[in-house]
Design a protein around this motif. Structure first.
Motif, PDB file in Angstrom:
ATOM      1  N   SER A  65       1.194  -1.414   0.190  1.00 39.59           N
ATOM      2  CA  SER A  65      -0.117   0.196  -0.251  1.00 39.59           C
ATOM      3  C   SER A  65       0.492   1.757   0.075  1.00 39.59           C
ATOM      4  O   SER A  65       2.350   1.692   0.546  1.00 39.59           O
ATOM      5  CB  SER A  65      -0.631  -0.358   0.762  1.00 39.59           C
ATOM      6  OG  SER A  65      -0.081   0.303   2.899  1.00 39.59           O
ATOM      7  N   HIS A  88      -6.593   8.350   2.134  1.00 41.63           N
ATOM      8  CA  HIS A  88      -6.962   7.230   0.773  1.00 41.63           C
ATOM      9  C   HIS A  88      -5.222   6.478   1.120  1.00 41.63           C
ATOM     10  O   HIS A  88      -4.819   6.088  -0.640  1.00 41.63           O
ATOM     11  CB  HIS A  88      -6.577   7.513  -0.773  1.00 41.63           C
ATOM     12  CG  HIS A  88      -8.016   8.447  -0.873  1.00 41.63           C
ATOM     13  ND1 HIS A  88      -9.375   8.231  -1.061  1.00 41.63           N
ATOM     14  CD2 HIS A  88      -8.582   9.973  -0.159  1.00 41.63           C
ATOM     15  CE1 HIS A  88     -10.376   8.560  -1.836  1.00 41.63           C
ATOM     16  NE2 HIS A  88      -9.969   9.313  -1.160  1.00 41.63           N
ATOM     17  N   ARG A 148      -4.319   2.624  -1.019  1.00 44.09           N
ATOM     18  CA  ARG A 148      -4.740   2.134  -2.254  1.00 44.09           C
ATOM     19  C   ARG A 148      -2.935   1.287  -1.874  1.00 44.09           C
ATOM     20  O   ARG A 148      -2.156   1.491  -1.735  1.00 44.09           O
ATOM     21  CB  ARG A 148      -4.312   3.461  -2.738  1.00 44.09           C
ATOM     22  CG  ARG A 148      -5.621   4.051  -2.743  1.00 44.09           C
ATOM     23  CD  ARG A 148      -5.013   4.908  -4.168  1.00 44.09           C
ATOM     24  NE  ARG A 148      -6.662   6.450  -4.136  1.00 44.09           N
ATOM     25  CZ  ARG A 148      -6.668   6.846  -5.134  1.00 44.09           C
ATOM     26  NH1 ARG A 148      -5.091   7.137  -6.213  1.00 44.09           N
ATOM     27  NH2 ARG A 148      -7.833   7.010  -6.202  1.00 44.09           N
ATOM     28  N   GLU A 166      -5.944   5.761 -12.911  1.00 50.06           N
ATOM     29  CA  GLU A 166      -5.769   5.225 -11.437  1.00 50.06           C
ATOM     30  C   GLU A 166      -4.417   5.422 -10.823  1.00 50.06           C
ATOM     31  O   GLU A 166      -4.228   4.266 -10.364  1.00 50.06           O
ATOM     32  CB  GLU A 166      -5.972   4.016 -11.650  1.00 50.06           C
ATOM     33  CG  GLU A 166      -7.909   4.274 -12.737  1.00 50.06           C
ATOM     34  CD  GLU A 166      -8.531   2.736 -12.613  1.00 50.06           C
ATOM     35  OE1 GLU A 166      -7.914   1.471 -12.242  1.00 50.06           O
ATOM     36  OE2 GLU A 166      -9.699   2.962 -12.875  1.00 50.06           O
ATOM     37  N   ALA A 179      -1.660   4.754  -8.464  1.00 45.75           N
ATOM     38  CA  ALA A 179      -1.655   5.134  -6.564  1.00 45.75           C
ATOM     39  C   ALA A 179      -1.212   6.666  -6.432  1.00 45.75           C
ATOM     40  O   ALA A 179      -1.866   6.405  -5.200  1.00 45.75           O
ATOM     41  CB  ALA A 179      -0.868   3.007  -5.900  1.00 45.75           C
TER      42      ALA A 179
END
Length: 519
Positions: A10, A33, A36, A84, A86
């Motif tokens: 992550s 976030h 991710r 998209e 990370a």
């Protein structure tokens, strides 16, 4: 998106690496976030880098080509969001001595984590560190996947029961494992008992919510084949990485589908679930209060209910299930080890338990067309803790009347008050003193095969018919004189006078004990 075989770090985990910490990272946007997944690390200075990404990348940049152009800065963040990515890591320096507000605001709106490094940092070191870790994790995931598949396939090939397969899955997962049908009814569980019980106690809420998120360690995989789903497996509170949890769940699901397709069980999973629960209740090994969450999770109504324990001999479990459905009754049905079938009815407390039980017995005989079917029952219990004793009582009654020569004269539902002396002897059959008494009283008839084959059956019928010589001769298809000779031989071998009530009663009790001991 990353696949189960490509477990990612992550963003949060990347930021805790020693090499990254040396750059004094600061999250300036989208701090919510950070979980991710990072599939790869990409160093890029081009403003249109987004078109070169496939999703899941952490982009490293100094922003040298973005300095002085706020529109390019905002578009840079938007393009990474569309791709998209990370996260984006910006090294502060000549191009941006401080975090740029335009990029920070755009990243916050898009939910794209923006991290700045306050100290000069060689991007190549970070790329090397993250890539090597990702490769190692991927290799470990593949190895784990194959190890789990090999272990489970080996068990299936060996023909192990469902519970053994689930136990192995729970060992690999390190958390409770729950197998359910599509109605969320629990069919089987595995894992450490206290942890499983904690899950089952709250199962109704969990099932209503369709289960927590995978971020909370709830990992699910659907079970089915040929376009049809028929259940799911749930890893409850899995503590590892979500991708690894999904991998384990997928491998477990594959194994369970294969187990079912190969017919690894003689009974359906629903039948095995009921059998396990009722067997534990009858045995008394597990306290009833610990089995209550299992009963509730299996779909048995337990709140403010009356429970009627039954044991049936001569009826098929499938037939009993069918009759329960026809009558609209809630209950569990399971075949016990000795071929009897246990039934636990759950009724509303204002329902007439005796009338419904009698109706069930009558319908069962009609459905099965089996005249020898025996339905034994204990009185209804309103306390769950009293259910095990009720099931044992019903089983005792069923055992006591099985093979009874006058079984056709028994009521439709046999209870403890109907078994009289035969029931008492059945309870005491394993007592050494009772065994010695039976052997001593019948010693003259137990030594030779001829005596046991010819004389014991005559004695049994003679005593069961209340010493009715005419009836005994008729049942054995012999003449009265022939019967008299056999009775004389019996009395001579035993040294008793069967016309004496006390002596006849003693022999009768011994014979009942002998029959109970030998099934």
């Amino acid at each position: 998106m990353t696949s189960a075989l490509e477990p990612a770090l992550s963003v949060r985990q990347v930021l805790t690496l020693d090499r990254v910490l040396a750059g004094e990272p600061e999250v300036v946007a989208a701090a919510g976030h950070l979980d991710r997944p990072v599939r790869w690390v990409h160093v890029a200075e081009a403003p249109d880098v987004g078109v070169m990404l496939s999703g899941g990348e952490m982009v490293l940049t100094t922003g040298v080509l973005l300095a002085g152009d706020t529109e390019k800065q905002a578009e840079y963040i938007r393009s990474l969001h569309r791709a998209e990515a990370a996260a984006v890591v910006l090294g502060l320096g000549r191009a941006f001595p401080t975090p740029p507000d335009v990029m920070r605001r755009a990243a916050e709106r898009c939910g794209l984590p923006l991290v700045v490094l306050h100290r000069p940092f060689p991007f190549a070191e970070l790329t090397e560190e993250v890539q090597s870790r990702l490769v190692r994790r991927k290799f470990a995931a593949v190895s784990l996947s194959e190890a789990v598949r090999t272990a489970l396939t080996g068990l299936i090939t060996a023909g192990v029961p469902l519970q053994r397969l689930l136990d192995e899955i729970a060992v690999h997962a390190g958390c409770p494992v729950i197998l359910t049908n599509l109605a969320h009814r629990v069919l089987a569980t595995a894992g450490e008992r206290p942890a499983v019980d904690d899950v089952l106690r709250d199962w109704e809420r969990i099932a209503r919510q369709a289960g927590g998120s995978e971020g909370d360690g709830w990992v699910r995989a659907e079970l089915g084949g040929r376009g049809e789903r028929w259940g799911r497996i749930v890893l409850c509170g899995y503590r590892g990485d979500s991708p690894i949890g999904r991998l384990l769940a997928e491998r477990a699901a594959e194994a369970l589908v294969l187990h079912r397709m190969l017919g690894g069980a003689a009974h359906s999973w629903e039948e095995q679930s009921a059998q396990s629960l009722l067997t534990d209740l009858v045995s008394g090994v597990v306290p009833a209060r610990q089995l209550l969450p299992r009963a509730r999770a299996a779909g048995l109504p337990v709140n403010r209910r009356a429970f009627v324990p039954l044991v049936v001999r001569g009826g098929e479990p499938a037939g009993l299930v069918r009759v329960l459905r026809l009558l609209g009754l809630s209950g569990l049905v399971a075949e016990l080890a000795d071929g009897a079938t246990a039934v636990l009815l759950s009724l509303a407390r204002d329902q007439d338990a005796e009338a419904l039980t009698a109706h069930l017995a009558a319908r069962l005989r009609t459905e099965s067309d089996a005249l020898g079917t025996v339905v034994a029952a204990a009185d209804a219990r309103t306390a769950w803790e009293d259910v095990p004793a009720g099931l044992r009582e019903a089983r005792h009654v069923a055992d006591a009347v099985t093979g009874h020569s006058a079984a056709q004269d028994l009521p439709a539902v046999v209870r403890l008050k109907d078994v009289h002396l035969r029931g008492l002897i059945r309870l005491l059959r394993d007592d050494p003193q009772v065994q010695s008494f039976a052997e001593r009283e019948l010693d003259g008839l137990l030594g030779g095969c001829d005596a046991e084959q010819e004389l014991l059956p005559v004695l049994r019928t003679y005593l069961a018919t209340g010493r009715n010589k005419s009836r005994t001769a008729q049942l054995h298809h012999v003449s009265r004189p022939a019967l008299y000779r056999r009775l004389e031989a019996i009395q001579a071998r035993l040294g008793v006078d069967l016309d004496d009530f006390e002596q006849a009663a003693s022999v009768h009790i011994a014979l009942l004990a002998h029959d109970a001991q030998h099934g």
